[in-house]
Scaffold this motif. Sequence first.
Motif, PDB file in Angstrom:
ATOM      1  N   UNK A 100      35.679  34.465  26.786  1.00  0.00           N
ATOM      2  CA  UNK A 100      35.038  35.617  27.411  1.00  0.00           C
ATOM      3  C   UNK A 100      36.018  36.781  27.441  1.00  0.00           C
ATOM      4  N   UNK A 101      35.506  37.951  27.793  1.00  0.00           N
ATOM      5  CA  UNK A 101      36.348  39.135  27.897  1.00  0.00           C
ATOM      6  C   UNK A 101      35.820  39.940  29.082  1.00  0.00           C
ATOM      7  N   UNK A 102      36.442  39.759  30.234  1.00  0.00           N
ATOM      8  CA  UNK A 102      35.924  40.425  31.433  1.00  0.00           C
ATOM      9  C   UNK A 102      36.777  41.644  31.764  1.00  0.00           C
ATOM     10  N   UNK A 103      36.266  42.485  32.645  1.00  0.00           N
ATOM     11  CA  UNK A 103      36.935  43.761  32.897  1.00  0.00           C
ATOM     12  C   UNK A 103      38.236  43.574  33.685  1.00  0.00           C
ATOM     13  N   UNK A 104      39.129  44.530  33.511  1.00  0.00           N
ATOM     14  CA  UNK A 104      40.363  44.572  34.285  1.00  0.00           C
ATOM     15  C   UNK A 104      40.065  45.141  35.667  1.00  0.00           C
ATOM     16  N   UNK A 105      39.270  46.222  35.689  1.00  0.00           N
ATOM     17  CA  UNK A 105      38.922  46.835  36.976  1.00  0.00           C
ATOM     18  C   UNK A 105      38.092  45.832  37.770  1.00  0.00           C
ATOM     19  N   UNK A 239      37.239  36.629  36.598  1.00  0.00           N
ATOM     20  CA  UNK A 239      36.207  36.953  35.605  1.00  0.00           C
ATOM     21  C   UNK A 239      35.503  35.718  35.066  1.00  0.00           C
ATOM     22  N   UNK A 243      31.293  34.527  36.227  1.00  0.00           N
ATOM     23  CA  UNK A 243      30.335  34.316  35.143  1.00  0.00           C
ATOM     24  C   UNK A 243      29.973  32.848  34.973  1.00  0.00           C
TER      25      UNK A 243
END
Lengths: 668, 668
Positions: A100-105, A239, A243
Amino acid sequence: MLRLRTSCRSRYLQLLRLSVPSPKFKADMAIIPVNKTAHPFDKTRFEALLNRRFFYAPAFEIYGGVAGLYDYGPPGSSLQANIIAEWRKHFIVEEHMLEIDSTIMTPAPVFETSGHVARFADWMVKDDQTGDVLRADHLVKGVLEARLVGDKEARGLAAQPQKEDEKKRKKKVVKTAGVQLSDDAVKEYEVILAQLDNYSGPEIGELCRKYDIRNPDTGNKVTEPQHSTSCQHPETAQGHFLNFSRLLEFNNGRVPFASAQIGRSFRNEISPRAGLLRVREFTMAEIEHYVDPEDKRHERFDEVSDIVLDLLDRDVQASGSTQVKKISVGDAVATGIIANETLGYFVARIHQFLVKIGIDPARLRFRQHMANEMAHYATDCWDAEIQNSYGWTECVGCADRAAYDLTVHSKKTGHPLVVRQALKEPIVTERLVAELNKKVLGKTFGKDAGAIQKVFLELDEPRLLEIQRELAQGSAIVATPDGRKLSLTPEIVTIERKTFKQSIREFTPNVIEPSFGLGRILYVLLEHNFWAREQDIERGVLSLPPIIAPTKVLIVPLSAKEEFDPLVQEVSSKLRKAGIFARVDDSNTSIGKRYARNDELGTPFGVTLDFASIQNRTMTLRERDTTGQLIGDIDQVISVLVDLVNDSADWVEACRRLPAYDGVQAVD
Amino acid sequence: MLRLRTSCRSRYLQLLRLSVPSPKFKADMAIIPVNKTAHPFDKTRFEALLNRRFFYAPAFEIYGGVAGLYDYGPPGSSLQANIIAEWRKHFIVEEHMLEIDSTIMTPAPVFETSGHVARFADWMVKDDQTGDVLRADHLVKGVLEARLVGDKEARGLAAQPQKEDEKKRKKKVVKTAGVQLSDDAVKEYEVILAQLDNYSGPEIGELCRKYDIRNPDTGNKVTEPQHSTSCQHPETAQGHFLNFSRLLEFNNGRVPFASAQIGRSFRNEISPRAGLLRVREFTMAEIEHYVDPEDKRHERFDEVSDIVLDLLDRDVQASGSTQVKKISVGDAVATGIIANETLGYFVARIHQFLVKIGIDPARLRFRQHMANEMAHYATDCWDAEIQNSYGWTECVGCADRAAYDLTVHSKKTGHPLVVRQALKEPIVTERLVAELNKKVLGKTFGKDAGAIQKVFLELDEPRLLEIQRELAQGSAIVATPDGRKLSLTPEIVTIERKTFKQSIREFTPNVIEPSFGLGRILYVLLEHNFWAREQDIERGVLSLPPIIAPTKVLIVPLSAKEEFDPLVQEVSSKLRKAGIFARVDDSNTSIGKRYARNDELGTPFGVTLDFASIQNRTMTLRERDTTGQLIGDIDQVISVLVDLVNDSADWVEACRRLPAYDGVQAVD
């Protein structure tokens, strides 16, 4: 021409430190490699190399730099990309993980729930003009203490400072000298300082306003204290957890499975030091492996159970020792040193990965966290620690986080983060159940009806059985909470044995989390692979394994003259088509110097194109560590190179396939 | 058994929309693909697919989501990783660029220098309890306007609101109803509102304190206004420029060369919308190509000059048209539409890249920035715009930033960011030079000596020649700035012709910057490749090219029964060794449904393992778009698959190498 030159193999074995040079090769010393271990690690030269070759450098260097922030230059950046590619292969592809690729913010409530804000994060303020970030409690402490020192001086009471504090004190004196405080203020300050750890962020903000506490470096006011974690995450794990439901659905509702993510994380390092080992921004690779809490076996455990690890367990540490146990993962799990198979499996896989990319296994150990040292979420945790010039450094953590994260996020949001599993065999249970006829109950007992219903909810099986027997004989006596005894008839209550069938099992999975600090791994990897040749101690060599070396092949034309261009382009293009990253160095310096520069960059192989190449289509092939050279037809050499880079041949094998080059071009 | 079934080729051509189905294949309709263009794009179904298959989803969804932040699930994440891998190959490897990895955290002074703070960034405040970020000027405007409305209402003067404002107004009324302001306050508020654009951040902070302006949603105070860009960068470009000297040295001091970086960037999107097209956090890939300002030719320009592009130039736009010109890059540069070869080269390379990964070239155009639209740094700029359901969206920018960035950072820091080039032929110049004998000059003229020296600094060649002639005759008259005429002798001044030799040329390189928004590209790519089959309009198909498809091959055993395990493992392992990412779907549903699910995931190929596989070691191979099926020996099929995935064979070629499968297992 393709006969095996036996000296190749001998040279290679020496490199592997398996044999001592035999006298008959003495004459050939120029290409017999030095023993890398003969040279103690020279940190000054090592750091100079990393800087000179731009592996990495302080970020914003031309603006004076920022502590704890580093930029990776081309070799560092490629090295990191190659480590990540190998990590993806070793973990994600091999284990069919879901990337996965989740947000930093990340919004603050997520961290409040995960426990990071309360337990990990510090309150920070910013200089309201320069934006400089300061730790709020440290600021208050520093300013109030300085004022107290100033006050003492003004009263002529200055205590003799400790010698080592003198410099610090002088700095403070400059800012505060001579200002006397009221007696009340002194008392207030002392009280505040004594209980500073107990103030919340808003309370510290209140202190800053009340006592006009400013940034001592600029004299500017500071902003309200904030958790800086509300802006950027200190780990990528949240993150994954948020999910979880989507990931589980993607995996067709089944556990075990794992999610994986490579991403940037941030920490409030107030005084960063130790180079890449302690930074404010870094790249992490994290795996969250979701497993049934009642079955933490791993189906591929057998594949790793024989791997022997250096373990430093809790008990040994408690006894005050750091003596590692050499033990197989299978035995460690069987004897309960490592909590379960899945945790053991990942510890072993981490070991395999680190050794594969070039970490010296003799300087790698797994240390178990002490009970009071474990993060708030962990039930068992092992750190891969790697020895380097700063000591033993944690580079990978491998924790059993149990059900902590999924449970807290689920509670906070009301969103179930659970696995629902169809039971192969439904669980059938029988129990006595009382059914009340509410209509008759109400008519008979009026406002006591509710009390009677409550009573029945709490009756256990033996008592229900008694009542059932009494009812069979006409009526049963039941006591209300206030002690009255009421008589119930079969018309009001019936008690029967009923069958219950449960076909779905619902549970919150446990999480095993291997978490990699890639910058730390990259740094210790560089240390472990650095050495220098006896004949050129000033220059270093980085013996990076081909799979992670930034550049795999250096193409060295004799000069930048145009006549070499067609061959350079042919070799470049053929290597590129084979997926091998090569660079051309046609700079205006000797071939030896160009090779030396690329030894520093860790380039494992080099090929030279000279006039003989134009004439005979031959090319020499040089190996970085032995400096041994072979020669062959251009396409032959390329085919050997492809196998060397893809790890399907080693240098011994290469020596078998190509004749050694002794400096004189062979003419057929 | 390996004869070519001609129907394969026909089916493939239909897929390519090159031919209309001929009547003789009507009988075979089940495997003749629909014409993708026959189905208009159905956005609702498209979005449902992306959500259902977890390409991406709102970040922090279980916490209610955060506008403008998205997490990529497994297929989105793999798709992004594959696009990045292809980008690395297409740009970094192919052009020997220097990859770097610089920090996200960036100190404010860097952005002040680059011009981002003054020109791009807005002042932001945070709710001091929740951390919610608000734009400072919008906050002041909203609160003061609401108070003025409340004041009017309290005075019974409420103006009839416009119908469309009613809902907004009502909301405001709730918060402010009935509060009358002093006449002075009303006047002050109106003055503030009229000139709000002129306030600096600290001034807005002052306003918030003075007028007690709080977050209207929570009633909490707000922090001092900050540029949020002081924390995270809006582009990765500055990291390149600050490292320029190191990069140049790494490249042996030569230009042209390029640096490249893939990284996360952040923007203050106050009201994010349009899904992935307008977000607060995104991944960028940026190239900075450094070039001699006096020579912007590109050595590989010939390789791309024939590529025909759809260009929308400045003049056409100025005339009010959006009619693109179809023109080759060569002609566009030759006629001056595109400013120079290097800019043209990259525009063409961007075109190649986008088409390679699956963007429809018919919906791709390059639009030139209008003069007043260009960013502060650019001298010419072309955006790759891609048509999608939201209109034409900028997905790649390609700007000639000239020497702007390097110049400003150099000026600010005093660190020279220049190229020093040895001239092949030193430039030899001759000029007259006056030499003053300072000792005699001082003795003769005392305090006028300095004035005379200054005079000589500003004399031009003809005047020097005159003086030289006069001196030869005994003495020369020179005028001081205040008009006095002084007589100089050859003892005081000598004038001679001297030769100067310049062997180094020093210049600030210009920068050509192709800058890719990867999230936008990913989104339009998904739109361009989405369609649905006539016979199953509910389900979508994503015809992603194999090179970027998240999973290349789906392995479908007839069922999850153990008897298929050895074959599943064999095929998995062989594909893995060939570097092909495959997934097994042994879920408990029909083969058709499993394929349909993977059509939605864009998986281009599938292989089925059934009882015939166990008996004969055969395997069927299915192509996603045509749904055509072939059959062959397991190893044969794998070898065809490897070529298909690596783009060294297409489906027509596959049909040539393997016989079609008609649903009946062939028995040898």
